[in-house]
Design an enzyme around this catalytic site. Structure first.
Site, short mmCIF file in Angstrom:
data_model
loop_
_atom_site.label_atom_id
_atom_site.label_comp_id
_atom_site.label_asym_id
_atom_site.label_seq_id
_atom_site.Cartn_x
_atom_site.Cartn_y
_atom_site.Cartn_z
N HIS A 1 -3.40 7.12 3.06
CA HIS A 1 -3.80 5.84 2.49
C HIS A 1 -5.16 5.47 3.07
O HIS A 1 -5.42 5.66 4.25
CB HIS A 1 -2.76 4.76 2.85
CG HIS A 1 -3.19 3.39 2.46
ND1 HIS A 1 -3.71 3.10 1.21
CD2 HIS A 1 -3.22 2.22 3.16
CE1 HIS A 1 -4.02 1.83 1.17
NE2 HIS A 1 -3.74 1.27 2.33
N CYS B 1 0.81 -1.22 0.00
CA CYS B 1 0.00 0.00 0.00
C CYS B 1 0.85 1.27 0.00
O CYS B 1 0.33 2.36 -0.27
CB CYS B 1 -0.96 0.01 1.18
SG CYS B 1 -1.93 -1.48 1.30
N ASN C 1 -10.14 -0.24 0.38
CA ASN C 1 -8.68 -0.12 0.36
C ASN C 1 -8.15 -0.67 -0.97
O ASN C 1 -8.29 -1.85 -1.26
CB ASN C 1 -8.13 -0.94 1.54
CG ASN C 1 -6.60 -0.95 1.60
OD1 ASN C 1 -5.92 -0.54 0.67
ND2 ASN C 1 -6.08 -1.44 2.71
O1 UT7 Z 1 -3.54 -1.32 3.63
C1 UT7 Z 1 -3.04 -1.94 4.77
C2 UT7 Z 1 -3.78 -3.17 5.01
N1 UT7 Z 1 -4.67 -3.39 6.03
C3 UT7 Z 1 -5.15 -2.61 7.03
O2 UT7 Z 1 -4.88 -1.47 7.19
C4 UT7 Z 1 -6.09 -3.29 7.96
C5 UT7 Z 1 -5.94 -2.85 9.39
N2 UT7 Z 1 -6.91 -3.49 10.22
C6 UT7 Z 1 -8.22 -3.20 10.22
O3 UT7 Z 1 -8.66 -2.36 9.48
C7 UT7 Z 1 -9.12 -3.90 11.20
O4 UT7 Z 1 -8.33 -4.66 12.09
C8 UT7 Z 1 -10.18 -4.82 10.54
C9 UT7 Z 1 -11.22 -3.97 9.80
C10 UT7 Z 1 -9.54 -5.77 9.57
C11 UT7 Z 1 -10.91 -5.63 11.60
O5 UT7 Z 1 -11.50 -4.75 12.53
P1 UT7 Z 1 -11.27 -4.97 14.09
O6 UT7 Z 1 -12.08 -3.96 14.77
O7 UT7 Z 1 -9.81 -5.00 14.34
O8 UT7 Z 1 -11.93 -6.37 14.30
P2 UT7 Z 1 -11.29 -7.67 14.94
O9 UT7 Z 1 -10.33 -8.30 13.99
O10 UT7 Z 1 -10.82 -7.35 16.32
O11 UT7 Z 1 -12.55 -8.57 15.06
C12 UT7 Z 1 -13.61 -8.29 15.98
C13 UT7 Z 1 -14.73 -9.27 15.71
C14 UT7 Z 1 -14.25 -10.73 15.64
O12 UT7 Z 1 -15.23 -11.53 16.20
P3 UT7 Z 1 -15.06 -12.13 17.67
O13 UT7 Z 1 -13.79 -12.93 17.62
O14 UT7 Z 1 -14.96 -10.94 18.56
O15 UT7 Z 1 -16.29 -12.94 17.85
C15 UT7 Z 1 -14.20 -10.96 14.14
O16 UT7 Z 1 -14.36 -12.32 13.82
O17 UT7 Z 1 -15.32 -8.97 14.46
C16 UT7 Z 1 -15.37 -10.15 13.67
N3 UT7 Z 1 -15.31 -9.81 12.27
C17 UT7 Z 1 -16.40 -9.51 11.55
N4 UT7 Z 1 -17.71 -9.48 11.87
C18 UT7 Z 1 -18.57 -9.15 10.90
C19 UT7 Z 1 -14.21 -9.67 11.47
N5 UT7 Z 1 -14.58 -9.33 10.24
C20 UT7 Z 1 -15.94 -9.23 10.25
C21 UT7 Z 1 -16.89 -8.90 9.29
N6 UT7 Z 1 -18.19 -8.87 9.66
N7 UT7 Z 1 -16.56 -8.60 8.02
#
Ligand code: UT7
Length: 335
Positions: free
Chosen positions: A256, A116, A286
């Protein structure tokens, strides 16, 4: 000119596939909701290419628009740099394919891979090469078809990414304008946080690698998130320091577009007001190396950037990598 050369953006272009995929569409294929995606990421929809479209197809259109915008013919370009993690093929480079497509017969061409942060790496290199006098007119393109490497059964990643391409022509500009400073960096120790494991020389493509779904993006979202918030602020401060400016001098910030919460946290840390920040994340998701490039094209064409504005660009990504730049903006074609 003081004997020094200054380099800047003299034309921009972008290309987005027509097909829109909304959060509601994802509700039908993975266990997610529109509400979760909007509140946790800030994304409402993204563009997705059809099966016949490759990264070079988007890059070619973006490049032609940037050439038109800069009022240049393809023959005047002497270097093409394509930043991408989704090249058409392992080799030849996507840059060589674009060179053929646009007829830039006098251009050298290569791809760079900094995820990215790719467009900012490209801008930094192009800035140095123009300043050194090695090349005169460089096309820097950030282009991705991330939908081709996203696992549409993994809700942690599939809802985040989108496809698109942005291009900029870098050339000599009058003193006081253009690129004031750039800063790029990397920390390979955390490369495992964001990767496509197979298809290279470590795990060559095999029936086994396909069965194990190793050709798709694997991401530790939480860890990447923490890194992103820290590096966005650090990289912006560092690049401003390099050209003797401070946070107070920022007229416009183009970050970004990865997650609205990452952008909000960085903006808060930098203590700049939200109306100085460009966000198109809700429409495109993204798009990795294409995000910043497309945002520059949009802000430029919409007249959001004003002559004399101090514009800070900042990005981060897999590698891990990061990059930032300070531009003194001037309307394209009016140098
Ligand atoms: O360009 C560079 C590349 N990437 C990034 O910049 C990504 C950086 N990270 C992020 O943007 C965030 O970490 C995410 C958007 C990927 C995830 O958000 P988060 O608030 O960090 O969620 P999490 O991974 O802590 O997950 C929280 C919960 C989990 O469920 P449990 O374990 O608490 O039951 C996930 O399984 O949310 C769940 N979850 C979802 N639920 C509904 C993860 N993805 C989804 C989804 N829909 N799409």
């Amino acid at each position: 000119m003081n004997g020094h050369r200054n380099a800047g953006i003299i034309g921009t272009g972008s290309c987005l596939p027509d097909k829109v995929m909304t959060n509601k569409d994802f509700e039908k294929i993975v266990d997610t909701t529109d509400e979760w995606i909007r509140t946790r990421t800030g994304i409402s929809e993204r563009r997705i290419t059809d099966g016949n479209t490759a990264t070079s197809d988007l890059a070619t259109i973006a490049a032609l628009k940037a050439l038109e915008n800069a009022d240049l013919s393809p023959e005047e370009i002497d270097l093409i740099i394509v930043a991408t993690v989704t090249p058409d093929v392992m080799f030849p480079s996507t840059a060589c394919i674009v060179q053929k497509n646009i007829g830039a017969v006098n251009a050298a061409a290569f791809d760079l891979e900094a995820a990215c942060a790719g467009f900012l790496y490209g801008l930094s290199i192009a800035d140095s090469l123009v300043k050194a006098g090695s090349f005169r007119k460089i096309l820097v393109i950030g282009a991705e078809t991330l939908s081709k490497i996203v696992d549409f059964s993994d809700r942690n990643t599939c809802v985040i990414f989108g496809d698109g391409a942005g291009a900029a022509v870098i050339s000599e500009v009058p003193e006081g304008y253009g690129v004031l400073s750039t800063y790029i960096g990397a920390d390979g120790r955390d490369g495992h946080l964001l990767t496509v494991p197979a298809g290279g020389s470590r795990i060559p493509s095999s029936i086994e690698s396909v069965k194990k779904r190793l050709h798709y993006i694997k991401m530790d979202g939480k860890e990447v998130f923490k890194f992103a918030v820290k590096i966005m602020g650090d990289a912006a401060e560092k690049v401003l320091e390099k050209c003797g400016l401070t946070k107070e001098d920022i007229d416009y910030l183009i970050p970004h577009q990865a997650n609205i919460r990452i952008i909000d946290a960085s903006v808060k840390r930098l203590k700049i007001s939200n109306d100085k920040v460009y966000i198109n994340l809700e429409r495109y998701g993204n798009m990795s190396s294409a995000s910043v490039a497309i945002a520059i094209d949009e802000t430029s064409r919409k007249g959001i950037l004003k002559d004399g504005d101090t514009v800070v660009l900042v990005g981060f990504g897999g590698g891990l990598t990061w990059g930032s730049a300070v531009l003194k903006w001037k309307s394209i074609g009016r140098y």
